[in-house]
Structure formats: structure tokens, C-alpha cells
Design a protein around this motif. Structure first.
Motif, mmCIF file in Angstrom:
data_model
loop_
_atom_site.group_PDB
_atom_site.id
_atom_site.type_symbol
_atom_site.label_atom_id
_atom_site.label_comp_id
_atom_site.label_asym_id
_atom_site.label_seq_id
_atom_site.Cartn_x
_atom_site.Cartn_y
_atom_site.Cartn_z
ATOM 1 N N MET A 133 -23.181 3.836 -31.179
ATOM 2 C CA MET A 133 -22.185 3.840 -30.106
ATOM 3 C C MET A 133 -21.025 4.770 -30.447
ATOM 4 O O MET A 133 -20.628 4.895 -31.607
ATOM 5 N N ILE A 134 -20.504 5.419 -29.404
ATOM 6 C CA ILE A 134 -19.286 6.217 -29.494
ATOM 7 C C ILE A 134 -18.292 5.643 -28.490
ATOM 8 O O ILE A 134 -18.635 5.412 -27.326
ATOM 9 N N VAL A 135 -17.077 5.374 -28.948
ATOM 10 C CA VAL A 135 -16.024 4.900 -28.050
ATOM 11 C C VAL A 135 -15.334 6.117 -27.435
ATOM 12 O O VAL A 135 -14.917 7.034 -28.143
ATOM 13 N N VAL A 136 -15.254 6.131 -26.109
ATOM 14 C CA VAL A 136 -14.638 7.251 -25.391
ATOM 15 C C VAL A 136 -13.353 6.765 -24.732
ATOM 16 O O VAL A 136 -13.386 5.936 -23.823
ATOM 17 N N LEU A 137 -12.226 7.242 -25.219
ATOM 18 C CA LEU A 137 -10.932 6.932 -24.608
ATOM 19 C C LEU A 137 -10.690 7.944 -23.501
ATOM 20 O O LEU A 137 -10.327 9.096 -23.747
ATOM 21 N N ASN A 138 -10.891 7.533 -22.277
ATOM 22 C CA ASN A 138 -10.855 8.449 -21.133
ATOM 23 C C ASN A 138 -9.492 8.401 -20.433
ATOM 24 O O ASN A 138 -8.682 7.513 -20.650
ATOM 25 N N LYS A 139 -9.270 9.384 -19.585
ATOM 26 C CA LYS A 139 -8.071 9.505 -18.740
ATOM 27 C C LYS A 139 -6.805 9.788 -19.550
ATOM 28 O O LYS A 139 -5.706 9.352 -19.174
ATOM 29 N N ILE A 140 -6.917 10.538 -20.630
ATOM 30 C CA ILE A 140 -5.707 10.836 -21.410
ATOM 31 C C ILE A 140 -4.761 11.746 -20.632
ATOM 32 O O ILE A 140 -3.571 11.848 -20.965
ATOM 33 N N ASP A 141 -5.290 12.394 -19.569
ATOM 34 C CA ASP A 141 -4.434 13.240 -18.743
ATOM 35 C C ASP A 141 -3.392 12.426 -17.974
ATOM 36 O O ASP A 141 -2.400 12.969 -17.470
ATOM 37 N N LEU A 142 -3.605 11.099 -17.884
ATOM 38 C CA LEU A 142 -2.651 10.239 -17.177
ATOM 39 C C LEU A 142 -1.503 9.789 -18.080
ATOM 40 O O LEU A 142 -0.554 9.160 -17.603
ATOM 41 N N LEU A 143 -1.604 10.086 -19.367
ATOM 42 C CA LEU A 143 -0.531 9.717 -20.292
ATOM 43 C C LEU A 143 0.595 10.742 -20.218
ATOM 44 O O LEU A 143 0.346 11.943 -20.034
ATOM 45 N N PRO A 144 1.834 10.306 -20.371
ATOM 46 C CA PRO A 144 2.946 11.274 -20.424
ATOM 47 C C PRO A 144 2.721 12.274 -21.557
ATOM 48 O O PRO A 144 2.318 11.888 -22.663
ATOM 49 N N ALA A 178 -11.971 13.458 -18.636
ATOM 50 C CA ALA A 178 -13.124 13.865 -17.843
ATOM 51 C C ALA A 178 -12.706 14.453 -16.502
ATOM 52 O O ALA A 178 -13.402 15.285 -15.929
ATOM 53 N N MET A 179 -11.554 14.016 -15.987
ATOM 54 C CA MET A 179 -11.066 14.518 -14.707
ATOM 55 C C MET A 179 -9.556 14.689 -14.786
ATOM 56 O O MET A 179 -8.798 13.813 -14.371
ATOM 57 N N PRO A 180 -9.071 15.792 -15.352
ATOM 58 C CA PRO A 180 -7.632 15.967 -15.563
ATOM 59 C C PRO A 180 -6.856 16.089 -14.256
ATOM 60 O O PRO A 180 -7.385 16.511 -13.243
ATOM 61 N N THR A 181 -5.602 15.704 -14.323
ATOM 62 C CA THR A 181 -4.718 15.822 -13.163
ATOM 63 C C THR A 181 -4.410 17.292 -12.897
ATOM 64 O O THR A 181 -4.162 18.061 -13.817
ATOM 65 N N ASP A 182 -4.453 17.686 -11.635
ATOM 66 C CA ASP A 182 -4.140 19.076 -11.289
ATOM 67 C C ASP A 182 -2.728 19.434 -11.732
ATOM 68 O O ASP A 182 -1.789 18.640 -11.629
ATOM 69 N N GLY A 183 -2.595 20.622 -12.242
ATOM 70 C CA GLY A 183 -1.273 21.119 -12.599
ATOM 71 C C GLY A 183 -0.800 20.700 -13.961
ATOM 72 O O GLY A 183 0.384 20.851 -14.264
ATOM 73 N N ASP A 184 -1.685 20.149 -14.786
ATOM 74 C CA ASP A 184 -1.298 19.767 -16.141
ATOM 75 C C ASP A 184 -1.104 21.022 -16.971
ATOM 76 O O ASP A 184 -2.043 21.747 -17.259
ATOM 77 N N SER A 185 0.126 21.309 -17.357
ATOM 78 C CA SER A 185 0.441 22.559 -18.050
ATOM 79 C C SER A 185 -0.111 22.620 -19.459
ATOM 80 O O SER A 185 -0.131 23.685 -20.070
ATOM 81 N N THR A 186 -0.571 21.484 -19.979
ATOM 82 C CA THR A 186 -1.091 21.494 -21.352
ATOM 83 C C THR A 186 -2.532 21.956 -21.415
ATOM 84 O O THR A 186 -3.099 22.069 -22.490
#
Length: 537
Positions: A133-144, A178-186
Motif C-alpha cells: 500500500m501507498i498512502v496518497v495525501l491528495n488535494k495539497i493545492d487546497l492548503l495555504p 491530482a487536480m490543482p486549483t487554477d491560478g496557483d502560482s507555485t
């Protein structure tokens, strides 16, 4: 259409994508995949309407065989087939069905929410079904942005603690978007996916295959294409299949020949265990088969009951008792069954003629078996894995619904098994009756009372062995009167203190002032013996 693809050149590994609803599993599958199956990425109209995955989805990516595997296989390509499982609590039986075919598991966690109820249930399923098993921490684009790195490290530490007491204590933990927020400058587009794919390559290993066994195919979708025939898509569970082979759909008693086959839109001439496959068979009515098993002719039959080598799931908080009903999931089927729990000496395998002790409740341990009596017949492979659950429990609660699991060690195919098979099962209850000595007749004979009721057929007890609380062993010799009293013979003679205890009471010869001497009768009664015979060793 692509040219014929030789299965000898491709190693296929099925990767289950599991997790709580709305954790981004389908988005992850879509980001990782290059080719999609017919039901991938929520193409089902109900999925689109409800906004959640409601069925299994399949997609794939093909990479070069990792260096560490190149010396173990002649195959040059490695295909990861992703099995996108639903996350909603009400669809857990679909997850269990999909988990039977996986070699590796991605446990997807919404990093903004952490572990949730269905995440935990998926972890339990993973412990049963899959050890990689691999743990996938998803949606990191939603973090500040300013807190992203610290939040990721904090969640990694939390997951490490969560996995410490599981088989996945050394599982890799990868953070992705997996699905980054549009306009993420990073520039988090596809962040972590390369690292995730590398972890999958590092974890990849050659699966154990049973090509010598008869062909079995788990169908998960079935549809008709005009002019071609019915297409069954699924996964080869064991054996091998080739063009023009005759196969059978035992659930509907249909047999036919393989007209053509494809792996993700690429024609193939044969397929083996683990392969994701589409099989075209003429004259099969697709409306008769949604999902189920296809096999070599006459290999699989309906079973009405089964014996399971069973293990309790430690997270299940309620009691598991004999005669209770549980949902039993075997492959893609889930059916209710009455359970009977019994035990054997440690590491003992199941033998029909062996003696087993009946148990009221399933406890922790490795020496438990369980008889499953299904409400309707079930198709299953020998040695199939089964999971027992309480799916009627509140899906919004925090309690684990998965109760026990095990592998089938004996299948019962006879519809009349309650008359033909069950009486052969030597599952016994150890029973005890207790009476007291009323008086001593002589040094080797006494009269016992209260061992049986006066309306009981006393002759059924004649010849059975008893033991006195004072230590002597005896045998029920005959009845005494019609009040339920019994003559007990003591072949070795009574102890002097026992004789004196009753003799000192005068003409009544009864130990009224002392603690009475107990007469104890212990015997086995086999729970499926219609005659209810008492058996002593």
C-alpha cells in the motif's frame, strides 16, 4: 485499431484506488492514466448525476519494467491497471468486490480532512486483501501556500502513527495534487504524481500466478455491441484463456466460444491471471449478466453453505455470535448468511470427521472456523476470501462495519445439505449436569438425586460416566424408583470419608449438616445430531 499485442511482453499489476468519498480518487486515476476503460472516470450517467463514483472504473498506464524486475521476468513493459473504487459508505460491497483483484493499493486521503470513517474501512479491507500500500495525501493545492510544507509533514507524522499497528507500518506516504486549483502560482500542476509513480515502480513485484488451474474470469461490466456480440469486461482471476476457447457463465447456464479479446482497446490472442480483459462472445444476452464469474466449462457450481477459517477484525466493536446473520461478501456477491462458530486445536486444518467445539462468540485467535448457511446459493472459487459485515449499520456513524474475514476451506453444493451434510459435522457443545448424593447404599453403590428430572427418559443415561466432587469416578447403573433418582456404581469403591460422611447421619443416612457431595455428568452433544445423543470419550 492497434496491431495484435502479445501478452508475453506486458506484466500487468492491478492497483486499487480506495478512500473516503470525495477524496479525489477518480481525479487521481485520471491524472495517472493514459488509456481508459469503458467505465472509467465516472462515465456512468448516475455517477455524473450524483457527482460521486458509484461503480468500479478501470484505466491504465504502461511503463518500462523497472530494473529490479527485469532480471525476474522476460516482459519488457509494466502495465498499472487502476481500479477506481467508490468511496460512499453505502457502496462498500462494491469496494470489497473490486479489492479481490488488486496487487497494490493506493489509500487516498483528503489532506484537508485526514482519516475519515470510510478511509478506515478501506484500510481494513487493504489489510485483508493486499499487503502492498501507498498512502496518497491528495488535494495539497487546497492548503495555504505558506503552510503547505508544514501541513504535509504534520499529516505524514499523523499517518505514520495511524499505521504503526497495521501491516502497512512501512508504507510510503506521498503528497500530491491530482487536480490543482487554477491560478496557483507555485506551479502545483501534477505535483507529486511523478514521485507517486516512482513509488509504485519501487513497490512492484511479480504476482504469484496459477496458470495451471482452470480459467476463471471476474466480470464487472457487460454490454452489447451490434454486429459483434456481447462484451464482458473484467479481470482474469486464474488460469489462461485463448481465442476460440469455450467458456461458461454458470449463473445463467450459458456456454459459448471466445470470438475476440481486447486489453484496453488493443486486440490480444490470449490472456492470463491478473490481466484486465474484454471478451466478446456471440449470442449472450448482456441483460442477463451484470457482473459475476465466467469460467472453464463445469468448473464452478452454486454452493449453499461453506466452512470458513475465520479471523475477527479487531476494529469491530460489537459481539459476533453463533446463529446471528451477517452480510457475507465473496467476490462481487454479497449475501446474508447464518453463522455457526466453532474452534479446533491451534493450526489444525478442517477435516469433516474431526471433532470441533461449538462457540457462542467469536474471539481473537487463529483457531476458529465458521459455518456459513447462505440465504441463497452463491458462486465462488475454492479457497475464496470472504468478508462478514454489518452493512445495515448507520453509514453516518464512526463504527467499523466489517466484522470478520477468512478463506473458504470447504464448500457444500447439495441443496439438501441440512439433511445430508450437517449431520456429518461433528460440532459439539460440552454440557454438564449436576446432582447430589442422597445416600450411600454400600462401599461401591450410592443413590443420586436431581441429576435428571423425573419426566426425563432415565434409560438414556444408563451407562454414562460421572465424577463425584470428592474425586471418585462412577457410572450410572440403573434407575431408582420413578422420581428421577439413579443408582451410581463406583468401580474403585467410595473413599472412606465419603462413606462416613453419609453414615454418621443415622437412619436417614443423608448428609444434611455437611456440604452435599455433587454428582457431575459431563458429555458432548453434537449440535446437528437430530437424535440429540449424549457422547462421552
Amino acid at each position: 485499431m492497434d496491431s495484435i499485442l502479445s501478452p508475453e511482453s506486458v506484466l500487468n499489476l492491478n492497483v486499487g484506488i480506495l478512500g473516503h468519498v470525495d477524496s479525489g480518487k477518480t481525479s487521481l486515476a485520471k491524472s495517472l492514466s493514459v488509456v481508459a476503460g469503458t467505465a472509467a472516470f465516472d462515465k456512468n450517467p448516475q455517477s455524473q448525476e450524483r457527482g460521486i463514483t458509484i461503480d468500479l472504473g478501470f484505466s491504465a498506464i504502461v511503463v518500462d519494467v523497472p530494473t529490479k524486475l527485469s532480471q525476474e521476468t522476460s516482459k519488457t513493459k509494466l502495465q498499472f491497471t487502476f481500479v477506481d473504487c467508490p468511496g460512499h459508505a453505502s457502496l462498500i460491497r462494491t469496494v470489497i468486490g473490486g479489492s479481490q483483484i488488486i496487487h497494490m493499493m493506493l489509500l487516498v486521503i483528503d489532506i484537508t480532512k485526514g482519516m475519515q470513517t470510510q478511509t478506515a474501512e478501506c484500510l481494513v479491507i487493504g489489510e485483508i486483501m493486499c499487503k502492498n500500500m501507498i498512502v496518497v495525501l491528495n488535494k495539497i493545492d487546497l492548503l495555504p501556500i505558506e503552510k503547505r510544507n508544514s501541513s504535509i509533514e504534520k499529516m505524514k507524522k499523523r499517518m505514520t502513527l495511524t499505521l504503526a499497528n497495521t501491516v502497512f507500518q512501512n508504507a510510503p506516504i506521498v503528497a500530491v495534487s491530482a487536480m490543482p486549483t487554477d491560478g496557483d502560482s507555485t506551479g502545483t500542476t501534477s505535483f507529486g504524481l511523478d514521485a507517486l509513480l516512482q513509488s509504485m515502480k519501487d513497490m512492484a513485484s511479480l504476482p504469484t500466478k496459477r496458470q495451471e488451474r482452470p480459467f476463471v474470469f471476474a466480470v464487472d461490466h457487460c454490454f452489447n455491441i451490434r454486429g459483434l456480440g456481447t462484451i464482458m469486461t473484467g479481470t482474469v482471476l486464474q488460469g489462461k484463456v485463448c481465442l476460440r476457447d469455450e467458456i461458461q457463465v454458470p449463473a445463467i447456464s450459458f456456454s459459448g466460444k471466445v470470438k475476440s479479446m481486447q486489453m484496453f482497446h488493443r486486440p490480444v490472442e490470449s490472456a492470463e491471471e491478473g490481466d484486465r480483459l474484454g471478451i466478446c462472445v456471440p449470442q449472450l444476452d448482456s441483460k442477463q449478466l451484470e457482473r459475476g464469474l465466467v469460467c472453464h466449462p463445469d468448473y464452478i457450481a452454486f454452493m449453499w453453505a461453506a466452512v470458513l477459517k475465520v479471523h475477527r477484525i479487531k476494529y469491530f466493536q460489537s459481539k459476533i455470535k453463533s446463529k446471528d446473520k451477517f452480510h457475507i461478501s465473496i467476490g462481487y456477491e454479497t449475501v446474508m448468511a447464518i453463522i455457526t462458530i466453532f474452534s479446533a486445536p491451534s493450526d489444525m486444518s478442517f477435516h469433516l470427521q474431526a471433532d470441533y467445539e461449538s462457540k457462542e462468540e467469536l474471539s481473537d485467535g487463529d483457531n476458529y472456523f465458521m459455518l456459513l448457511q447462505f440465504e441463497r446459493p452463491v458462486l465462488a472459487l475454492p479457497e475464496s476470501l470472504a468478508i462478514g459485515s454489518r452493512l445495515e449499520m448507520d453509514t453516518n456513524g464512526n463504527a467499523c462495519r466489517l466484522a470478520f474475514w477468512g478463506r473458504i476451506v470447504h464448500q457444500i453444493y447439495d441443496k439438501a445439505y441440512e439433511k445430508t451434510f450437517l449431520p456429518q459435522m461433528k460440532i459439539y457443545k460440552m454440557l454438564e449436569r449436576k446432582g447430589t448424593v442422597e445416600r450411600v447404599v454400600n462401599n461401591d453403590v450410592l443413590i443420586a438425586k436431581n441429576l435428571i428430572k423425573k419426566e426425563t427418559n432415565a434409560q438414556a443415561f444408563v451407562g454414562l460416566s460421572v465424577v463425584l466432587s470428592s474425586g471418585e469416578h462412577g457410572m450410572i447403573d440403573s434407575t431408582f424408583g420413578k422420581s428421577g433418582k439413579l443408582n451410581i456404581r463406583i468401580p474403585g469403591g467410595l473413599k472412606e470419608e465419603t462413606v462416613m460422611k453419609y453414615k454418621k447421619q443415622g437412619s436417614k443416612n443423608e448428609a444434611e449438616s455437611d456440604q452435599p457431595t455433587d454428582v457431575i455428568l459431563r458429555f458432548k452433544r453434537y449440535i446437528f445430531d437430530h437424535q440429540k445423543k449424549m457422547v462421552q470419550v
